[in-house]
Write a protein that holds these residues in place. Structure first.
Motif, PDB file in Angstrom:
ATOM      1  N   ILE A 210      77.360  36.220  33.539  1.00  0.00           N
ATOM      2  CA  ILE A 210      77.089  35.215  34.558  1.00  0.00           C
ATOM      3  C   ILE A 210      76.144  34.205  33.935  1.00  0.00           C
ATOM      4  O   ILE A 210      75.055  34.560  33.498  1.00  0.00           O
TER       5      ILE A 210
ATOM      6  N   LYS B 240      71.951  32.893  39.765  1.00  0.00           N
ATOM      7  CA  LYS B 240      72.364  34.091  39.021  1.00  0.00           C
ATOM      8  C   LYS B 240      71.624  35.338  39.490  1.00  0.00           C
ATOM      9  O   LYS B 240      72.241  36.350  39.823  1.00  0.00           O
ATOM     10  N   SER B 241      70.306  35.245  39.520  1.00  0.00           N
ATOM     11  CA  SER B 241      69.531  36.423  39.882  1.00  0.00           C
ATOM     12  C   SER B 241      69.721  36.786  41.344  1.00  0.00           C
ATOM     13  O   SER B 241      69.764  37.964  41.694  1.00  0.00           O
TER      14      SER B 241
ATOM     15  N   ASP C 218      69.867  41.852  33.510  1.00  0.00           N
ATOM     16  CA  ASP C 218      69.312  40.514  33.674  1.00  0.00           C
ATOM     17  C   ASP C 218      68.391  40.209  32.510  1.00  0.00           C
ATOM     18  O   ASP C 218      67.253  40.636  32.495  1.00  0.00           O
TER      19      ASP C 218
ATOM     20  N   VAL D 120      73.504  38.875  32.784  1.00  0.00           N
ATOM     21  CA  VAL D 120      72.974  37.522  32.956  1.00  0.00           C
ATOM     22  C   VAL D 120      72.123  37.219  31.755  1.00  0.00           C
ATOM     23  O   VAL D 120      71.289  38.036  31.370  1.00  0.00           O
TER      24      VAL D 120
ATOM     25  N   HIS E 161      70.539  33.748  29.171  1.00  0.00           N
ATOM     26  CA  HIS E 161      70.568  32.350  28.753  1.00  0.00           C
ATOM     27  C   HIS E 161      71.027  32.267  27.309  1.00  0.00           C
ATOM     28  O   HIS E 161      71.189  31.183  26.773  1.00  0.00           O
TER      29      HIS E 161
ATOM     30  N   LEU F  59      77.939  29.545  37.203  1.00  0.00           N
ATOM     31  CA  LEU F  59      77.366  29.157  38.491  1.00  0.00           C
ATOM     32  C   LEU F  59      76.628  27.842  38.336  1.00  0.00           C
ATOM     33  O   LEU F  59      76.011  27.572  37.309  1.00  0.00           O
TER      34      LEU F  59
END
Lengths: 272, 411
Positions: free
Chosen positions: B61, B69-70, B175, B207, B209, B224
């Protein structure tokens, strides 16, 4: 409602681990360790005994320190369970934001933690009973029932208070004040027989006396504390007339309190 | 049947904070008087999100900060409840949302393993069996009976990761956890993730970056933006799309916020950069160019004091200040002196060599035979290099193409 018990069983390992964590963390760097937990009832008992020597309270021939300590055991257990329970959700904010499990685990854990401390208090009471040569009788079998009852009362208040405290931190501030007031409304410093003497026999408040007495017994702690003293020290059957009003009141409120908690639960992570 | 179903998931938050007693009382009065009340503004963190995930899928994601996302992960882990719509999860979920959520500083490493295990719902027996494995993986044998508060932050995260990944669940939610520890431990974490995904066939939601990690681990990506799904499908093409959106964002942000000569400028005041432009072959100023396009960098300097033997330089650097290339005028322009006035310098690039991305320009001026610097500035003008065709996948695999020729023959 029976969900509580299912969850209690299903999450017993989690509750046990969190309880153990609470105890370990609280006393880890303290030299006296968990003994601090019982210092509170002992100190209160000493203060009350000192006060009693000035004002003179009729105890029916039983040693006052013993009768007060027997009252302080359920009272302190109740008081600590409630104040921990009400703050249990907010103080675990980091867990609530990250992992899901039924949130009633927190108030339950707070109570089980206090249960461990309660057991130590009982050990001290046993020592005092030996000192004063007061032997427990078969009536002591009522004690587990009274402990369970105290837990139910504490849970009823904790569920509602903990959920409200997430939204309004005022609750966490108000609880200590409310609890210290409630102590004077419970037969901790004075024995119940004193209230019965004034209100039931002497009718000290005139036409209101019987209503006032009923109101007084609506406080579940009245029945609990008197029951504790009866079963352990006085070796008599607990007075059920004193117990019923509070018990019925609590059993009526508990489902609502639990329902309120479960309803609020789904927003805890967003609001906390 | 899909192991995760998300149908029309919408989550709204109220902006602002809890109103005071006075405000609440006033609002109640207004309501009683049928007058409009001051409602707090609503913010849609997730807006009608729909997707299904099948067993064994590894889904990344991605999205900018604040894309939701979170929030989405919180709904999958049953921590938050939707305002509208539904989330159906068929299976046990191991939330890795922020590793070390339950690590308590007062307890020792070993005690924390038991506590965290209980919090994650791992039976005590399983923890006891796996204890050695967990300690071994965390590389903390020596410190395992020391309170975690005496650990370094890296050690804490290592412990958290080791516990969390030892849990056996159908669905793993991760995450930003791969950014833990030193490089060697990151490598180990990455290997463990690959093991969980490829060999044990777990359903994983990731998730991060770090788009490269996502590209490598996931076979599907959900992109998203502002709470909505704007892309769902093949990892490679969506990551490419995200890169471009990202680059655009940087270049738009900077062209509006950065003015001339704002960053790292150093000047004696003798010369001043008035303007800088990138110009295409038809003479128009541009901020977007193609790889290998012919462009000219135009610099306008205002000379305030007489400058003797000036030397000019211009260079290209990335947004994170890696100096890529520089050219000085020393061998090309022989200027005796520049009198007070305004001068225009052009630097022609026949074929722009860098791969698509966002770059910036730096420029400097030195004076005299001793090359005394009288002006220097970086980050002067951001511009974007775009790719001519999206299908050409080599574009995010480096800064310059590697010139060379392929041949082959039967050996």
């Amino acid at each position: 409602m029976h969900n509580i018990f299912i969850n209690l069983y299903k999450y017993r390992e989690l509750i046990a681990a969190l309880t153990w964590k609470n105890i370990v963390i609280r006393y880890k760097q303290a030299y006296l360790g968990i003994l601090w937990a019982v210092l509170k009832p002992i100190m209160l008992m000493l203060v009350f005994t000192l006060v009693k020597s000035f004002v003179g309270i009729e105890t029916g021939g039983l040693p006052y320190p013993l009768i007060t300590f027997a009252a302080l055991i359920p009272w302190v257990f109740f008081q600590e369970s409630v104040s921990e329970g009400v703050n249990s959700v907010t103080s675990n904010a980091s867990l609530i934001k990250k992992i899901y499990f039924p949130r009633e685990v927190f108030p339950l854990t707070a109570m089980v933690t206090k249960l461990v401390e309660l057991l130590i208090s009982f050990a001290i009471l046993a020592g005092m009973m030996i000192y004063y040569q007061v032997m427990p009788t078969v009536q002591a079998v009522w004690i587990p029932a009274f402990v369970l009852y105290t837990m139910i009362v504490a849970l009823t208040i904790s569920f509602f208070g903990a959920a409200m405290n997430v939204y309004y931190r005022d609750i966490g501030q108000a609880i200590p004040i409310a609890l210290s007031l409630l102590m004077y409304g419970s037969p901790v410093i004075y024995p119940l027989s004193l209230v019965q003497q004034k209100l039931v026999i002497e009718q000290a408040a005139g036409a209101w006396s019987n209503d006032l007495y009923f109101l007084y017994t609506l406080n579940p702690l009245v029945g609990i504390i008197d029951g504790f003293q009866s079963a352990l020290i006085r070796a008599t059957q607990p007075d059920f007339d004193v117990i019923y009003p509070g018990l019925i009141l609590i059993l009526t409120i508990l489902p609502f309190s639990y329902w309120f908690f479960k309803r609020a639960e789904s927003w805890f992570a967003d609001v906390i | 049947m899909a192991i995760i179903e998300v149908n029309h998931l919408t989550k709204e938050y109220q902006l602002g904070h809890l109103t005071s007693l006075k405000e609440t009382a006033l609002n109640t009065l207004r309501r009683l008087a049928f007058q409009p009340v001051h409602e707090r503004e609503l913010f849609k963190a997730l807006d009608d999100v729909n997707f299904h995930i099948d067993e064994g899928e590894v889904v990344g994601i991605i999205g900018h900060n604040g894309a939701g996302k979170s929030t989405l992960l919180k709904h999958l882990a049953n921590i938050s409840n939707p305002t509208k719509g539904e989330v159906i999860v068929r299976g046990s979920v191991a939330p890795l949302i922020e590793v070390g959520a339950g690590v308590n500083p007062e307890l020792t490493g070993r005690e924390n393993i038991y506590l965290n295990g209980a919090i994650l719902g791992i039976p005590k027996k399983v923890i006891q069996q796996k204890l050695d494995e967990i300690i071994d993986f965390s590389e903390l044998e020596q410190f395992i009976d020391t309170p975690v508060k005496r650990y370094s932050s890296g050690m804490t995260v290592k412990l958290g990761f080791s516990i969390a990944t030892s849990m056996e669940a159908d669905i793993l939610i991760i995450d930003e956890v791969l950014a833990v520890g030193d490089l060697a431990f990151q490598r180990k974490c990455f290997d463990r993730m690959e093991d969980l995904i490829r060999r044990q066939g777990k359903t994983v939601l990731l998730v991060s970056h770090n788009i490269r990690q996502i590209e490598r681990l996931c076979n599907r990506v959900i992109l998203l933006s502002k709470g909505s799904v704007i892309g769902d499908g093949d990892a490679n093409s969506l990551c490419a799309k995200f890169y471009q959106a990202n680059d655009k964002k940087i270049s738009i942000d900077s062209s509006t916020t950065l003015s001339l000569a704002n960053n790292n400028e150093w000047a004696t005041g003798e010369i001043h950069l008035k303007d800088i432009k990138i110009i295409n072959s038809s003479g128009n100023s541009i901020t977007e160019l193609k790889h290998t396009q012919a462009v000219t960098i135009k610099l306008v300097y205002e000379v305030k004091n007489l400058v003797r033997h000036p030397m000019f330089g211009v260079g290209i650097h990335t947004t994170d200040f890696i100096y890529l290339a520089t050219q000085q005028s020393i061998n090309q322009l022989k200027i005796e002196k520049l009198d007070i006035g305004i001068y225009e310098f052009n630097f022609e690039i026949e074929s722009f060599p860098f791969m698509p991305g966002v770059y910036s320009i730096r420029a400097g001026v030195a004076e005299g035979s001793a090359s005394r610097t009288i002006f220097y500035a970086e980050n002067l003008l951001h511009f974007q290099v775009i790719s001519e065709n999206l299908a050409d996948k080599t574009w995010n695999e480096g800064l310059v193409p590697l010139p060379g020729t392929w041949t082959y023959a039967a050996a």
